[in-house]
Enzyme design. Structure first.
Site, PDB file in Angstrom:
ATOM      1  N   ARG A   4      49.642 -30.376  17.402  1.00  0.00           N
ATOM      2  CA  ARG A   4      49.478 -29.321  16.401  1.00  0.00           C
ATOM      3  C   ARG A   4      49.103 -29.897  15.037  1.00  0.00           C
ATOM      4  O   ARG A   4      48.548 -29.206  14.183  1.00  0.00           O
ATOM      5  CB  ARG A   4      50.757 -28.464  16.301  1.00  0.00           C
ATOM      6  N   TYR A  31      32.573 -10.676   4.387  1.00  0.00           N
ATOM      7  CA  TYR A  31      33.095 -10.457   5.721  1.00  0.00           C
ATOM      8  C   TYR A  31      34.317  -9.553   5.631  1.00  0.00           C
ATOM      9  O   TYR A  31      35.267  -9.849   4.903  1.00  0.00           O
ATOM     10  CB  TYR A  31      33.434 -11.787   6.390  1.00  0.00           C
ATOM     11  N   ASP A  45      32.434 -19.235   1.552  1.00  0.00           N
ATOM     12  CA  ASP A  45      32.271 -18.986   2.982  1.00  0.00           C
ATOM     13  C   ASP A  45      30.804 -19.260   3.292  1.00  0.00           C
ATOM     14  O   ASP A  45      29.912 -18.509   2.901  1.00  0.00           O
ATOM     15  CB  ASP A  45      32.654 -17.531   3.300  1.00  0.00           C
ATOM     16  N   LYS A  47      30.059 -18.697  14.792  1.00  0.00           N
ATOM     17  CA  LYS A  47      28.706 -18.183  14.584  1.00  0.00           C
ATOM     18  C   LYS A  47      27.658 -19.282  14.780  1.00  0.00           C
ATOM     19  O   LYS A  47      27.517 -19.780  15.870  1.00  0.00           O
ATOM     20  CB  LYS A  47      28.620 -17.533  13.202  1.00  0.00           C
TER      21      LYS A  47
HETATM   22  C1  PLP Z   1      32.710 -13.871  11.624  1.00  0.00           C
HETATM   23  C2  PLP Z   1      32.912 -14.247  10.231  1.00  0.00           C
HETATM   24  C3  PLP Z   1      34.174 -14.658   9.781  1.00  0.00           C
HETATM   25  C4  PLP Z   1      35.396 -14.663  10.672  1.00  0.00           C
HETATM   26  O1  PLP Z   1      35.352 -15.681  11.621  1.00  0.00           O
HETATM   27  P1  PLP Z   1      36.050 -15.594  13.070  1.00  0.00           P
HETATM   28  O2  PLP Z   1      35.609 -16.835  13.727  1.00  0.00           O
HETATM   29  O3  PLP Z   1      35.569 -14.334  13.710  1.00  0.00           O
HETATM   30  O4  PLP Z   1      37.525 -15.550  12.829  1.00  0.00           O
HETATM   31  C5  PLP Z   1      34.286 -15.055   8.467  1.00  0.00           C
HETATM   32  N1  PLP Z   1      33.231 -15.041   7.617  1.00  0.00           N
HETATM   33  C6  PLP Z   1      32.024 -14.631   8.010  1.00  0.00           C
HETATM   34  C7  PLP Z   1      30.895 -14.633   7.038  1.00  0.00           C
HETATM   35  C8  PLP Z   1      31.811 -14.226   9.328  1.00  0.00           C
HETATM   36  O5  PLP Z   1      30.599 -13.810   9.704  1.00  0.00           O
END
Ligand code: PLP
Length: 397
Positions: free
Chosen positions: A65, A118, A193, A218
């Site tokens: 962990r 998001y 992000d 993604k």
């Molecule tokens: C999908 C997404 C997230 C969240 O990520 P997960 O892997 O689904 O938890 C955060 N920021 C953006 C811009 C996203 O497209």
């Protein structure tokens, strides 16, 4: 780049060879040491615990962990790509990485977030703000003066600026260098992000951002087969805090998922190249389609974010948004497509289409008839013909 670091996570990375181009880093990073008969790829290491009898030294592997060799190659690759001084931190999902970054906002502090970003980040921040008593302020992240005003209104030591650019799903482009530098001048922590842009299009740490977060789910993993996240920083202090958050909350990644993500990462540059070329063509055709009210794609010369994107990003990405007149028409388009898959998420090789407001928690300022496209790597003609036919079906009485 060739010397494998077998220490676990805290501490500096081995001195890096003067950098290769990102396309090369994607392929080269995180490989095992070169010796005759060695595996070219890192193995999937399956162990929850690691041999040790002396006093616990957290710069070595101890327990699964805290850190595991199953994460290290991917974490090193991420650091190289985002130009971080310290290894990346992989998490069980993008939102787990985001939650760890949000934990850096002090109790009585202020978090400034884009009003369009998001939706899970907004929800998570909103819920945390209520629970821990910080103030959540939302801004139009493309309006630099408004964001700087918001920065001026807060106590620097307890504030955080959250940047997402281009934004999800409106594709607004922030003046990222200006905002990061304004936050820095005021001693305000910045988190970016970087999911939509990927480190191929922008590397926010170079601009002075404190932390970069990713939904690895993604583009980085790229095949819609894993849910995974990451946070990257060059600050020893922030790295320790994020690492501690991961260890204590336990939102960790599985070895197989991380192995898949590293495998996916190898092809990021060719996937992005094709997806961006497809996106540019589709956005351009949508923008003159009779059934389309508005198209948003930073690569379109007339797009409000075009100039900024051209100056700041080394590509325009592969997410496109467009609006039909009504929500019903948008839903009909998503139901009529055959090559595109109607589904949420983005960044995979397959093209996806989604009416964003099908999710009740999407902000109401996102138009009802807005469809978000995650453009994949299929042949552009097949993608266009399918979308065009669906638009016609949706609009025929
Ligand atoms: C999908 C997404 C997230 C969240 O990520 P997960 O892997 O689904 O938890 C955060 N920021 C953006 C811009 C996203 O497209």
């Amino acid at each position: 780049m060739r010397s494998r670091r077998h220490t676990a996570y805290i501490g500096t990375m081995t001195s890096r060879v003067p950098s290769y181009a990102p396309e090369t880093v994607l392929v080269d990073a995180g490989r095992p040491d070169r010796r005759d008969g060695a595996s070219v790829n890192p193995p999937i290491e399956l162990s929850s615990t690691f041999v040790g009898s002396g006093e616990i030294d957290h710069s070595d592997y101890v327990y699964g962990r805290f850190s595991t060799p199953a994460w290290t190659p991917f974490e090193e690759a991420l650091a190289e790509l985002e130009h971080a001084e310290l290894p990346g931190l992989v998490f069980g999902s993008g939102l787990a990485a985001i939650a760890a970054a949000l934990s850096l906002v002090p109790r009585d502090g202020t978090l400034i977030m884009p009003r369009h970003c998001y939706q899970g980040s907004l929800e998570s921040a909103g819920e945390l703000a209520e629970r821990s008593g910080f103030t959540l302020t939302t801004v139009d992240i493309a309006d630099t003066a408004a964001v700087v005003n918001a920065l001026d209104d807060v106590a620097a030591a307890s504030a955080m600026l959250w940047i997402e650019s281009p934004t999800n799903p409106m594709l607004e482009v922030a003046d990222t260098p200006a905002l990061i530098s304004a936050a820095r001048d005021r001693g305000i922590l910045t988190v970016v992000d970087n999911t939509f842009a990927t480190p191929l299009l922008q590397t926010p740490l170079d601009l002075g951002a404190d932390v970069v977060v990713h939904s690895v789910t993604k583009y980085l993993a790229g095949h819609s087969d894993v849910v995974l996240g990451a946070a990257v920083t060059s600050s020893e202090d922030l790295h320790k805090r994020l690492h501690s958050e991961r260890s204590l909350r336990g939102a960790i990644a599985g070895p197989f998922e991380v192995w898949l993500a590293l495998r996916g990462l190898r092809t990021l540059s060719v996937r992005m190249e094709r997806a961006q070329a497809n996106a540019a063509l589709i956005a351009e055709r949508l923008s003159s389609h009779p059934s389309v009210v508005e198209t948003r794609y930073p690569g379109l010369p007339g797009d409000p974010g075009h100039e900024r994107a051209a100056a700041q990003l080394s590509g325009f990405g592969a997410v496109v948004a467009f609006c039909t007149q009504t929500a019903q028409q948008a839903t009909a388009v998503a139901e009529a497509v055959r090559v595109w898959t109607p589904a949420t998420s983005l960044g995979g090789v397959e093209s996806l289409i989604e009416r964003r407001r099908r999710n009740a928690s999407e902000p109401e300022s996102v138009p009802d008839g807005l469809l978000r496209l995650s453009v994949g790597i299929e042949h552009a003609d097949d993608l266009w013909n399918d979308l065009d036919a669906a638009l016609r079906t949706a609009h025929s009485p």
